[in-house]
Structure formats: structure tokens, C-alpha cells
Design an enzyme around this catalytic site. Structure first.
Site, PDB file in Angstrom:
ATOM      1  N   SER A  18      -4.169  -1.194  -1.916  1.00 46.32           N
ATOM      2  CA  SER A  18      -4.629  -1.483  -1.066  1.00 46.32           C
ATOM      3  C   SER A  18      -5.418   0.155  -0.040  1.00 46.32           C
ATOM      4  O   SER A  18      -4.797   1.528  -1.070  1.00 46.32           O
ATOM      5  CB  SER A  18      -4.253  -1.627   0.484  1.00 46.32           C
ATOM      6  OG  SER A  18      -3.370  -2.992   0.193  1.00 46.32           O
ATOM      7  N   ILE A  19      -6.474   0.252   0.014  1.00 44.83           N
ATOM      8  CA  ILE A  19      -7.591   1.221   0.474  1.00 44.83           C
ATOM      9  C   ILE A  19      -6.588   2.288   1.289  1.00 44.83           C
ATOM     10  O   ILE A  19      -6.601   3.473   2.142  1.00 44.83           O
ATOM     11  CB  ILE A  19      -8.234   1.242   1.405  1.00 44.83           C
ATOM     12  CG1 ILE A  19      -9.770   0.669   0.017  1.00 44.83           C
ATOM     13  CG2 ILE A  19      -9.071   1.978   1.700  1.00 44.83           C
ATOM     14  CD1 ILE A  19     -10.759   0.434   0.114  1.00 44.83           C
ATOM     15  N   ASP A  69       0.919 -10.895  12.791  1.00 45.23           N
ATOM     16  CA  ASP A  69      -0.267 -11.729  12.751  1.00 45.23           C
ATOM     17  C   ASP A  69      -0.944 -11.563  13.941  1.00 45.23           C
ATOM     18  O   ASP A  69      -0.714 -11.169  15.200  1.00 45.23           O
ATOM     19  CB  ASP A  69       0.280 -13.003  12.452  1.00 45.23           C
ATOM     20  CG  ASP A  69      -0.874 -14.305  12.846  1.00 45.23           C
ATOM     21  OD1 ASP A  69      -2.080 -13.549  13.198  1.00 45.23           O
ATOM     22  OD2 ASP A  69      -0.459 -15.028  13.350  1.00 45.23           O
ATOM     23  N   ILE A  97      -7.851  -4.583   7.809  1.00 48.67           N
ATOM     24  CA  ILE A  97      -7.769  -6.101   8.074  1.00 48.67           C
ATOM     25  C   ILE A  97      -8.451  -6.548   7.365  1.00 48.67           C
ATOM     26  O   ILE A  97      -9.659  -6.080   8.771  1.00 48.67           O
ATOM     27  CB  ILE A  97      -6.708  -6.262   9.413  1.00 48.67           C
ATOM     28  CG1 ILE A  97      -5.147  -5.009   9.125  1.00 48.67           C
ATOM     29  CG2 ILE A  97      -6.429  -7.644   9.258  1.00 48.67           C
ATOM     30  CD1 ILE A  97      -4.199  -5.640  10.429  1.00 48.67           C
ATOM     31  N   ALA A 100     -11.223 -14.002   5.371  1.00 50.24           N
ATOM     32  CA  ALA A 100     -11.556 -15.230   6.103  1.00 50.24           C
ATOM     33  C   ALA A 100     -11.445 -16.703   4.902  1.00 50.24           C
ATOM     34  O   ALA A 100     -10.910 -15.556   3.841  1.00 50.24           O
ATOM     35  CB  ALA A 100     -13.607 -15.017   5.648  1.00 50.24           C
ATOM     36  N   TYR A 160     -20.476 -12.023  -0.983  1.00 50.20           N
ATOM     37  CA  TYR A 160     -19.993 -11.070   0.236  1.00 50.20           C
ATOM     38  C   TYR A 160     -19.959 -12.516   1.748  1.00 50.20           C
ATOM     39  O   TYR A 160     -19.088 -11.893   2.725  1.00 50.20           O
ATOM     40  CB  TYR A 160     -20.141 -10.142   0.681  1.00 50.20           C
ATOM     41  CG  TYR A 160     -18.963  -8.862   1.766  1.00 50.20           C
ATOM     42  CD1 TYR A 160     -18.151  -8.334   0.475  1.00 50.20           C
ATOM     43  CD2 TYR A 160     -19.624  -8.477   2.920  1.00 50.20           C
ATOM     44  CE1 TYR A 160     -16.724  -8.267   1.415  1.00 50.20           C
ATOM     45  CE2 TYR A 160     -18.843  -7.354   3.885  1.00 50.20           C
ATOM     46  CZ  TYR A 160     -17.229  -6.563   2.370  1.00 50.20           C
ATOM     47  OH  TYR A 160     -16.417  -6.630   3.724  1.00 50.20           O
ATOM     48  N   LYS A 167     -18.489  -7.855   8.952  1.00 47.03           N
ATOM     49  CA  LYS A 167     -18.138  -6.427   9.618  1.00 47.03           C
ATOM     50  C   LYS A 167     -19.521  -5.525   9.629  1.00 47.03           C
ATOM     51  O   LYS A 167     -19.328  -4.483  10.602  1.00 47.03           O
ATOM     52  CB  LYS A 167     -18.884  -6.243   7.221  1.00 47.03           C
ATOM     53  CG  LYS A 167     -17.570  -6.118   6.061  1.00 47.03           C
ATOM     54  CD  LYS A 167     -16.470  -5.280   7.073  1.00 47.03           C
ATOM     55  CE  LYS A 167     -15.119  -6.039   6.321  1.00 47.03           C
ATOM     56  NZ  LYS A 167     -13.465  -4.973   7.023  1.00 47.03           N
ATOM     57  N   LEU A 199      -7.436  -6.400  -3.989  1.00 48.46           N
ATOM     58  CA  LEU A 199      -7.053  -8.157  -3.456  1.00 48.46           C
ATOM     59  C   LEU A 199      -8.483  -8.787  -2.757  1.00 48.46           C
ATOM     60  O   LEU A 199      -8.435  -9.790  -2.664  1.00 48.46           O
ATOM     61  CB  LEU A 199      -6.312  -8.549  -2.774  1.00 48.46           C
ATOM     62  CG  LEU A 199      -4.927  -8.247  -3.566  1.00 48.46           C
ATOM     63  CD1 LEU A 199      -3.374  -8.429  -2.036  1.00 48.46           C
ATOM     64  CD2 LEU A 199      -4.920  -9.609  -3.866  1.00 48.46           C
ATOM     65  N   ALA A 200      -9.004  -7.850  -2.137  1.00 50.15           N
ATOM     66  CA  ALA A 200     -10.240  -8.276  -0.743  1.00 50.15           C
ATOM     67  C   ALA A 200     -11.324  -7.961  -2.178  1.00 50.15           C
ATOM     68  O   ALA A 200     -12.309  -9.580  -1.886  1.00 50.15           O
ATOM     69  CB  ALA A 200     -10.376  -7.048  -0.228  1.00 50.15           C
TER      70      ALA A 200
END
Length: 266
Positions: A18-19, A69, A97, A100, A160, A167, A199-200
């Protein structure tokens, strides 16, 4: 060290790629104390998400590691209550975070449903506003907030889709929050990373094609390294960036400046 005596909360470490993990590591190496969150586990007997976070930050002496959450006020209440209990005040907050529903993300933007749009916008954009509001109430003057964005919020990036709309809203939120929180001495910025295998990015698809695009189009003729993004995030959250707020810092080897393919592209 730039974060000696500094305390903060990191939202959004999904795994060691992860970033947020890269940024947190740089901050940890600079002396910060941090509390972390992870996605709630559906099975307490098999805490997959908690274990992923522990694998990354477990040796850093985290102040806390709590499920979160961002759509749950109870979860957020618990996290900020714990932050006050452990830290009193905080100096920084990192938000990494976005989400979608996969069927909404894979489909064209014009086909997104009201329900899917609401979920995507709520988690990917509104959550930063909510966390910023909670964080500013316990943040020391000179504090800093940072969120993660992507070029698809500025320009249309095929694949995207609805996340680009989210974003764009997130980047606009950064500007409004920077304006409103500036008088309290709090800075708010966004970091726009280039292609990274996370993952994104895997959820968006065409990962290898995107990597090739960056390697051919960016002025540095390569994709960015996650360590470079981590250091840039650390910079924005530190006092080194004390005069920077409302900014969207691109860390993409210059890809975003190109209006046409390089002349030497084969």
C-alpha cells in the site's frame, strides 16, 4: 528526525504494498508515534485484515490498531477516542481510502447506479471530509493532513471511470478544507502518485499496459517507485512543507505534464 515527538493516525494500510504503508514507514523512520486502522474482519476467529496490518506495522510499536469502516460513526468515534486517550493531541493524519463496487467501477461512468455512486463517493471522497473534521478538533497548530489521489481525477483515464469522478471531488475537498483549516495552522494536501502495483490499481485493470504507458510517456521514462511516493508523503506531512497547503503534488516521473507523446517514442 523530522517527526520526533509527533503523533498521528494512519487510515488505509491494506497490505505491505500500500502507498499508505510506504508513507507510514518513512514517517516511522523519522521518529513518529502512530495509531493505525484496518478494514473490519467479517470473522473474528480469522482476522485477515488485522493480520495484514500487523505484518506491516507490528514491529513499530503502534499506539493502537483498530478496525474502521469509515461509514460507521461508531467506529470513528472509537478511533478518535483512542487517539485522545493515547496521544491527547495529534500532529498529522493520513487518509488513503477509496472504494467503488467492482461492477460499478468496471462499467462505464454513464451507467453507474445512484446506489453505487453514493457508496463510491461516500467512501472515497466524503470520508476525508469527515476524518478531517474529527482530526482538526484534536490537532495541534502546525498539523497536517494528507490524502491520496490519482491523475484520473484531473483527466479522463479509460478504466478509472466513476473513481475519477470521486477523486475530482476529493481534490476539490482538499482546497476547501485547506482554506477553512488554514487559520488554525492546519495544512491539507493531496498526493497524486503515478503507476504503482497495488490492490487499487489491480482493481482498475490493464495494470501492465499502464506501467508501459508511464515508462514510455513520462519525461523520466520510467514508472515511479513506491519509496519515492513514501518520501514525498512524509515530506508533505512534515514541517518541511510548512508553507504548502491546498496542493496536489504529483509524484509520477512527470507523466502529468505531457500533452503529446515524446518525440523519441518508438
Amino acid at each position: 528526525m523530522f517527526f520526533e515527538g509527533k503523533k498521528g493516525i494512519v487510515f488505509g494500510i491494506a497490505n505491505d504494498r500500500s502507498i499508505a504503508a510506504a508513507i507510514a514507514k518513512e514517517i516511522h523512520d523519522q521518529g513518529a508515534q502512530m495509531g493505525f486502522t484496518h478494514l473490519p474482519d467479517s470473522d473474528p476467529e480469522r482476522p485477515k485484515m488485522a493480520n495484514r496490518l500487523k505484518k506491516v506495522v507490528g514491529d513499530w510499536g503502534p499506539a493502537f490498531m483498530l478496525p474502521c469502516d469509515v461509514q460507521s460513526p461508531a467506529d470513528l468515534d472509537a478511533i478518535f477516542s483512542e487517539a485522545v486517550s493515547k496521544f491527547g493531541k495529534i500532529d498529522f493524519m493520513l487518509h488513503s481510502i477509496a472504494y467503488a463496487p467492482l461492477n460499478e467501477l468496471k462499467g462505464p461512468t454513464h451507467e453507474v447506479t445512484p446506489e453505487g455512486f453514493g457508496v463510491a463517493m461516500g467512501i472515497s471522497a466524503y470520508s476525508f471530509i469527515d476524518l478531517a473534521n474529527r482530526a482538526q478538533a484534536i490537532m495541534n497548530p502546525g498539523g497536517s493532513m494528507l490524502t491520496m489521489t490519482y491523475y484520473g481525477g484531473e483527466m479522463a483515464v479509460p478504466g478509472y471511470n466513476v473513481m475519477g469522478v470521486c477523486k475530482a471531488a476529493l481534490e476539490s475537498s482538499v482546497k476547501y478544507l485547506a482554506n477553512e483549516l488554514g487559520p488554525k495552522g492546519i495544512r491539507v494536501n493531496a498526493l497524486s502518485a503515478g503507476y504503482l502495483k497495488t490492490l487499487a490499481s489491480s482493481a482498475v485493470g490493464e495494470s501492465e499496459k499502464m506501467k508501459l504507458l508511464y515508462e514510455n510517456f513520462s519525461p523520466l521514462r520510467r514508472a515511479v517507485d513506491v519509496t519515492e511516493v513514501g518520501k514525498a508523503g512524509m515530506f508533505l506531512l512534515s514541517d518541511l512543507a510548512s508553507g504548502i497547503t491546498g496542493e496536489n503534488l504529483h509524484v509520477d516521473c512527470g507523466y502529468h505534464i505531457m500533452g503529446a507523446p515524446p518525440v523519441d517514442l518508438q
